[in-house]
Design a protein around this motif. Structure first.
Motif, PDB file in Angstrom:
ATOM      1  N   THR A 105       0.811  -1.336   0.062  1.00 28.42           N
ATOM      2  CA  THR A 105      -0.013   0.071   0.217  1.00 28.42           C
ATOM      3  C   THR A 105       0.842   1.168   0.049  1.00 28.42           C
ATOM      4  O   THR A 105       0.630   2.308  -0.478  1.00 28.42           O
ATOM      5  CB  THR A 105      -0.919   0.086   1.213  1.00 28.42           C
ATOM      6  N   VAL A 106       2.068   1.361   0.593  1.00 32.36           N
ATOM      7  CA  VAL A 106       2.787   2.512   0.517  1.00 32.36           C
ATOM      8  C   VAL A 106       3.479   2.630  -0.781  1.00 32.36           C
ATOM      9  O   VAL A 106       3.422   3.564  -1.482  1.00 32.36           O
ATOM     10  CB  VAL A 106       4.161   2.325   1.426  1.00 32.36           C
ATOM     11  N   ALA A 107       3.574   1.402  -1.909  1.00 33.21           N
ATOM     12  CA  ALA A 107       4.045   1.680  -3.192  1.00 33.21           C
ATOM     13  C   ALA A 107       2.757   2.307  -3.869  1.00 33.21           C
ATOM     14  O   ALA A 107       2.959   3.052  -4.833  1.00 33.21           O
ATOM     15  CB  ALA A 107       4.117   0.286  -3.699  1.00 33.21           C
ATOM     16  N   GLU A 108       1.463   1.985  -3.434  1.00 34.02           N
ATOM     17  CA  GLU A 108       0.467   2.636  -4.535  1.00 34.02           C
ATOM     18  C   GLU A 108       0.152   4.023  -3.858  1.00 34.02           C
ATOM     19  O   GLU A 108       0.143   4.782  -4.704  1.00 34.02           O
ATOM     20  CB  GLU A 108      -0.930   1.791  -3.728  1.00 34.02           C
ATOM     21  N   ILE A 109       0.674   4.433  -2.512  1.00 36.51           N
ATOM     22  CA  ILE A 109       0.899   5.864  -2.120  1.00 36.51           C
ATOM     23  C   ILE A 109       1.878   6.527  -3.025  1.00 36.51           C
ATOM     24  O   ILE A 109       1.524   7.760  -3.539  1.00 36.51           O
ATOM     25  CB  ILE A 109       1.009   5.734  -0.573  1.00 36.51           C
ATOM     26  N   LEU A 110       2.642   5.897  -3.187  1.00 34.50           N
ATOM     27  CA  LEU A 110       4.123   6.678  -4.058  1.00 34.50           C
ATOM     28  C   LEU A 110       3.426   6.687  -5.472  1.00 34.50           C
ATOM     29  O   LEU A 110       3.711   7.876  -5.970  1.00 34.50           O
ATOM     30  CB  LEU A 110       5.284   5.677  -4.045  1.00 34.50           C
ATOM     31  N   ASP A 111       2.696   5.904  -5.969  1.00 30.98           N
ATOM     32  CA  ASP A 111       2.307   5.779  -7.519  1.00 30.98           C
ATOM     33  C   ASP A 111       1.169   6.778  -7.577  1.00 30.98           C
ATOM     34  O   ASP A 111       1.274   7.861  -8.422  1.00 30.98           O
ATOM     35  CB  ASP A 111       1.824   4.603  -7.792  1.00 30.98           C
ATOM     36  N   ASP A 112       0.144   6.936  -6.551  1.00 32.08           N
ATOM     37  CA  ASP A 112      -0.852   7.888  -6.619  1.00 32.08           C
ATOM     38  C   ASP A 112      -0.362   9.450  -6.382  1.00 32.08           C
ATOM     39  O   ASP A 112      -0.752  10.353  -7.098  1.00 32.08           O
ATOM     40  CB  ASP A 112      -1.981   7.684  -5.374  1.00 32.08           C
ATOM     41  N   LEU A 113       0.776   9.709  -5.669  1.00 30.55           N
ATOM     42  CA  LEU A 113       1.049  10.781  -5.416  1.00 30.55           C
ATOM     43  C   LEU A 113       1.815  11.525  -6.570  1.00 30.55           C
ATOM     44  O   LEU A 113       1.726  12.569  -7.129  1.00 30.55           O
ATOM     45  CB  LEU A 113       2.025  10.986  -4.080  1.00 30.55           C
ATOM     46  N   ALA A 114       2.489  10.638  -7.354  1.00 26.98           N
ATOM     47  CA  ALA A 114       3.163  11.046  -8.501  1.00 26.98           C
ATOM     48  C   ALA A 114       2.088  11.302  -9.516  1.00 26.98           C
ATOM     49  O   ALA A 114       2.130  12.286 -10.386  1.00 26.98           O
ATOM     50  CB  ALA A 114       4.052   9.702  -9.233  1.00 26.98           C
ATOM     51  N   THR A 115       1.044  10.607  -9.498  1.00 25.42           N
ATOM     52  CA  THR A 115       0.029  10.699 -10.715  1.00 25.42           C
ATOM     53  C   THR A 115      -0.708  12.067 -10.489  1.00 25.42           C
ATOM     54  O   THR A 115      -1.219  12.778 -11.495  1.00 25.42           O
ATOM     55  CB  THR A 115      -1.004   9.401 -10.403  1.00 25.42           C
ATOM     56  N   ARG A 116      -0.891  12.337  -9.291  1.00 23.87           N
ATOM     57  CA  ARG A 116      -1.413  13.780  -8.970  1.00 23.87           C
ATOM     58  C   ARG A 116      -0.299  14.868  -8.775  1.00 23.87           C
ATOM     59  O   ARG A 116      -1.092  16.025  -8.617  1.00 23.87           O
ATOM     60  CB  ARG A 116      -1.961  13.820  -7.574  1.00 23.87           C
ATOM     61  N   GLY A 117       0.553  14.659  -9.392  1.00 25.47           N
ATOM     62  CA  GLY A 117       1.573  15.667  -9.616  1.00 25.47           C
ATOM     63  C   GLY A 117       2.340  16.151  -8.333  1.00 25.47           C
ATOM     64  O   GLY A 117       2.930  17.164  -8.504  1.00 25.47           O
ATOM     65  N   ARG A 118       2.477  15.413  -7.397  1.00 21.94           N
ATOM     66  CA  ARG A 118       3.114  15.604  -6.273  1.00 21.94           C
ATOM     67  C   ARG A 118       4.168  14.416  -5.865  1.00 21.94           C
ATOM     68  O   ARG A 118       3.986  13.624  -4.997  1.00 21.94           O
ATOM     69  CB  ARG A 118       2.214  15.652  -4.818  1.00 21.94           C
ATOM     70  N   VAL A 135      10.845  -0.435  -1.224  1.00 22.57           N
ATOM     71  CA  VAL A 135       9.782   0.321  -2.018  1.00 22.57           C
ATOM     72  C   VAL A 135      10.409   1.476  -2.612  1.00 22.57           C
ATOM     73  O   VAL A 135      10.063   1.771  -3.789  1.00 22.57           O
ATOM     74  CB  VAL A 135       8.447   0.510  -0.951  1.00 22.57           C
ATOM     75  N   ALA A 136      10.873   2.207  -1.924  1.00 24.68           N
ATOM     76  CA  ALA A 136      11.471   3.433  -2.314  1.00 24.68           C
ATOM     77  C   ALA A 136      12.444   3.196  -3.378  1.00 24.68           C
ATOM     78  O   ALA A 136      12.375   3.969  -4.526  1.00 24.68           O
ATOM     79  CB  ALA A 136      12.097   4.308  -1.308  1.00 24.68           C
ATOM     80  N   ARG A 137      13.320   2.293  -3.351  1.00 23.29           N
ATOM     81  CA  ARG A 137      14.384   1.896  -4.137  1.00 23.29           C
ATOM     82  C   ARG A 137      13.631   1.435  -5.467  1.00 23.29           C
ATOM     83  O   ARG A 137      14.212   1.893  -6.578  1.00 23.29           O
ATOM     84  CB  ARG A 137      15.319   0.844  -3.663  1.00 23.29           C
ATOM     85  N   ASP A 138      12.823   0.668  -5.361  1.00 21.97           N
ATOM     86  CA  ASP A 138      12.097   0.192  -6.390  1.00 21.97           C
ATOM     87  C   ASP A 138      11.490   1.349  -7.446  1.00 21.97           C
ATOM     88  O   ASP A 138      11.133   1.009  -8.646  1.00 21.97           O
ATOM     89  CB  ASP A 138      11.016  -0.893  -6.141  1.00 21.97           C
ATOM     90  N   ARG A 139      10.965   2.466  -6.692  1.00 17.92           N
ATOM     91  CA  ARG A 139      10.511   3.490  -7.271  1.00 17.92           C
ATOM     92  C   ARG A 139      11.416   4.748  -7.810  1.00 17.92           C
ATOM     93  O   ARG A 139      11.108   5.775  -8.243  1.00 17.92           O
ATOM     94  CB  ARG A 139       9.565   4.234  -6.375  1.00 17.92           C
ATOM     95  N   GLY A 140      12.889   4.384  -7.464  1.00 15.94           N
ATOM     96  CA  GLY A 140      13.859   5.138  -7.804  1.00 15.94           C
ATOM     97  C   GLY A 140      13.933   6.472  -6.959  1.00 15.94           C
ATOM     98  O   GLY A 140      14.419   7.595  -7.068  1.00 15.94           O
ATOM     99  N   VAL A 141      13.416   6.122  -5.592  1.00 16.77           N
ATOM    100  CA  VAL A 141      13.399   7.496  -4.736  1.00 16.77           C
ATOM    101  C   VAL A 141      14.178   7.221  -3.430  1.00 16.77           C
ATOM    102  O   VAL A 141      14.234   5.880  -2.865  1.00 16.77           O
ATOM    103  CB  VAL A 141      12.070   7.566  -4.037  1.00 16.77           C
ATOM    104  N   PRO A 142      15.245   8.318  -3.223  1.00 18.18           N
ATOM    105  CA  PRO A 142      16.223   8.197  -2.063  1.00 18.18           C
ATOM    106  C   PRO A 142      15.284   7.882  -0.966  1.00 18.18           C
ATOM    107  O   PRO A 142      14.221   8.562  -0.738  1.00 18.18           O
ATOM    108  CB  PRO A 142      17.064   9.296  -2.251  1.00 18.18           C
ATOM    109  N   SER A 143      15.896   7.016   0.171  1.00 15.81           N
ATOM    110  CA  SER A 143      15.480   7.107   1.353  1.00 15.81           C
ATOM    111  C   SER A 143      16.294   7.124   2.564  1.00 15.81           C
ATOM    112  O   SER A 143      17.235   7.026   2.368  1.00 15.81           O
ATOM    113  CB  SER A 143      14.747   5.545   1.382  1.00 15.81           C
TER     114      SER A 143
END
Length: 435
Positions: A105-118, A135-143
């Motif tokens: 569900t955190v992966a979904e939050i990351l995807d939804d925020l990107a879709t919303r322009g955030r 999860v962050a690494r899979d999306r290319g986001v530093p953590s």
């Protein structure tokens, strides 16, 4: 195309002792990076506790509009349960569900925020969420891991998993055995955290790492009372007491207490002859039998017992001269920042090491000793309170040291201080990640 704004996704385990420091960090990020966005996320059950539904809300809890603006958003993730972790639930079973559903569900939050322009530019997570980094690494986001215990405890866990686990395990039943770990003063087994769980086993894979000390990150603003609305009665009670006269007693959001311990504690507080404010959580009262649940009012001649209070407000009050504490790291930092000496009654996790720091390294308190049955007796309560509040040379020194450490905190967290500079460096790095 313009670069995204720095956007921090702050994730935390659903315990108040985790949520509170994570929320304070979120507040600091918003305050010190004017264009930053923050999304704060914990489990659905904890989210509902933070923002309980009110009449007219319909289904589910809603975030009060006056407690966040467009830069701060609260989005819960799922732990796979309806009610969250329960007292009789096996921790390992809960963590398995927490891991699987949380990661999904955190992966979904990351995807939804990107879709919303955030889009999120940095994920920050607290203890017990090692999957957040994956999860962050899979999306290319530093953590970054926000360590909410002392760095000395991080070092203990790290060295346990990097060559020193055997000696600790072999002597775990000898609390007086001295262990020497790199970079730390000699410690006894009794000073070490009382468990090294699988949940922290992720440190076994940690190699070289950057550590930025940014604490203490203290509460501020409207979100400080997020768990319960304040009651002014105990503050008015404090207002009527002389300076440095009151003993404040609280053992955190998780510690349990039986009837015998409660009786001994109240007896010791009364025998101290000093006014006291004692927090006895509602769930502790409920756990007692109906006959036991009532406070023995005939014993409460000098003090006030409450189910909850705004701890930071209490510690900052001029009347408070001593804090009897379980030594949770949030409580320790709040007490140090307020210049209040401590009586240490450590229980689990990092609390024994925190007590060691308080007594031996900072010299701002004393450690209470429990009997063989684990009960803190009235005489010991009275003795320890006297050791930090009477007119003896040792008590005066403890109070002086508490004042010095309060000033150190002010200097470190103020503009230009070491903690302030480190936090700015972290924020600047997060801002660069957005470019």
């Amino acid at each position: 195309m313009s670069s995204p704004r720095p956007h921090f996704l702050v994730l935390t385990f659903p315990f108040q002792g985790h949520i509170a420091p994570a929320l304070r960090l979120a507040q600091r990020l918003l305050a010190d990076v004017p264009d930053a966005l923050v999304t704060f996320s914990t489990t659905e059950a904890a989210h509902r506790h933070m923002f309980p539904a009110k009449p007219g809300d319909g289904d589910g809890a809603k975030v009060p509009a006056d407690e966040h603006d467009s830069r701060l958003e609260f989005l819960p993730f799922s732990d796979g349960t309806e009610a969250g972790i329960l007292p009789n639930m096996a921790l390992n079973a809960y963590l398995a569900s927490f891991h699987a559903e949380g990661a999904r569900t955190v992966a979904e939050i990351l995807d939804d925020l990107a879709t919303r322009g955030r889009p999120v530019t940095r994920v920050v997570y607290t203890l017990l969420l090692p999957w957040a980094a994956d999860v962050a690494r899979d999306r290319g986001v530093p953590s970054a891991l926000y360590w909410i215990q002392p760095v000395a405890v991080f070092a203990i866990y790290f060295h346990y998993f990097h060559g020193h686990g055997t000696v600790v395990a072999e002597h775990r039943h000898d609390p007086s055995f001295v262990v020497e770990l790199p970079g730390l003063a000699p410690l006894t087994i009794g000073d070490l955290p009382n468990f090294l769980t699988d949940a922290l086993g992720a440190l076994a894979a940690v190699g070289a790492h950057d550590v930025l000390p940014v604490g203490p990150v203290l509460q501020s603003g409207e979100m400080s009372g997020i768990f319960k609305q304040d009651d002014v009665e105990y503050m008015e009670w404090l207002d009527a007491k002389p300076e440095n006269s009151v003993v404040y007693v609280a053992f955190g959001s998780l510690a349990t207490m039986g009837r015998e311990q409660l009786d001994e504690l109240l007896l010791g507080l009364e025998e101290s002859g000093r006014p006291y404010l004692c927090v006895i959580r509602k769930d502790i009262k409920v756990a007692l039998t109906d006959a036991e649940a009532e406070m023995p009012h005939e014993c409460l001649k000098n003090g006030m017992v409450v189910e909850w209070c705004d701890q930071v407000r209490v510690l900052l009050h001029a009347a408070v001269g001593c804090f009897v504490t379980h030594c949770g790291w949030n409580s320790v930092m709040e007490s140090v920042a307020s210049g209040v000496p401590m009586v240490c009654v450590p229980g689990v996790s990092d609390q024994r090491m925190n007590a060691h720091l308080i007594v031996h390294d900072w010299r701002v308190g004393v450690r209470a000793q429990v009997d063989k049955g684990g009960v803190l007796r009235a005489a010991e309560v009275r003795r320890c309170i006297d050791e930090v509040m009477d007119d003896s040379e040792a008590a005066v020194e403890v109070r002086q040291m508490a004042g010095k450490w309060k000033q150190i905190v002010v200097e470190a967290t103020g503009k230009g201080g070491s903690s302030y500079r480190n936090l700015m460096a972290f924020m600047d790095d997060g801002a660069r990640s957005a470019v």
